[in-house]
Write a protein that holds these residues in place. Sequence first.
Motif: not given
Length: 229
Positions: A74-100
Amino acid sequence: SGAIAFKDVHFAYDPKRPILKGISFEVPAGKTVAVVGPSGAGKSTLSRLLYRFYDVQQGTITIDGQDVRDVTQKSLRAVIGMVPQDTVLFNDTIAYNIRYGRVSASEEEVVAAAEAAQIANFIQSLPEGFQAMVGERGLKLSGGEKQRVAIARTILKAPPILILDEATSALDTRTEQEIQSALDVVSRNRTTLVIAHRLSTVINADEIIVLKDGVIAERGTHGELIDRS
Ligand code: ADP
Ligand code: ADP
């Protein structure tokens, strides 16, 4: 902050087939280091070890001198951002997906991140496939557009450390160049580990590590590696 050090890292998914056989290199704070090598060389495995999807079996990985095994995922996720090869989007608006990327962000910050990734014009749209559930028109996103959503999410999150895992590999050349320039903006002054297939996509890295058969076969700047080949 965010200096990463891999020291004598060993890892095998299957004990009979070691993948990483003593890998040592550093990503100094704010610098960009690229790892290249053939498919299956263990490049993504390095990023999974940094993120603690798996733990090293010998050696250490540290962030600012602290062993990642002493840090929760959990702490690692707070400091590391990952742009993966293949992004899976949530079932919601693009804005929601960015806000994640940072749920506490203001609407203005979400829009600014979308603008930086050049997707501001459709942030209220839904990804294709989800429109039926909510009865709205869906938007078919290309691979490049999905990558931009991941980039916008990462811009909003603004983590000290970035992992770009073949973030442009699935794209055509023109889209790749556009996405690359968006990524260059995100990675400026952040500690960045880039995973790439080809040398040509990591020209600006401060150092390039070439992985082969579980060891570092070569290392240097793009210019140095080209001169030697
Ligand atoms: P690269 O990113 O360089 O293409 P990877 O790090 O994804 O390589 O994989 C390195 C090797 O480990 C490959 O041979 C791959 O098949 C194997 N591998 C990757 N993930 C797993 C897993 N979860 N279980 C077993 N083997 C795996
Ligand atoms: P974080 O909590 O930092 O976002 P995660 O490990 O949960 O880290 O995810 C890594 C990245 O993968 C996220 O930043 C996000 O881009 C993406 N991701 C993870 N889970 C999902 C999901 N269920 N749907 C869409 N994207 C996801």
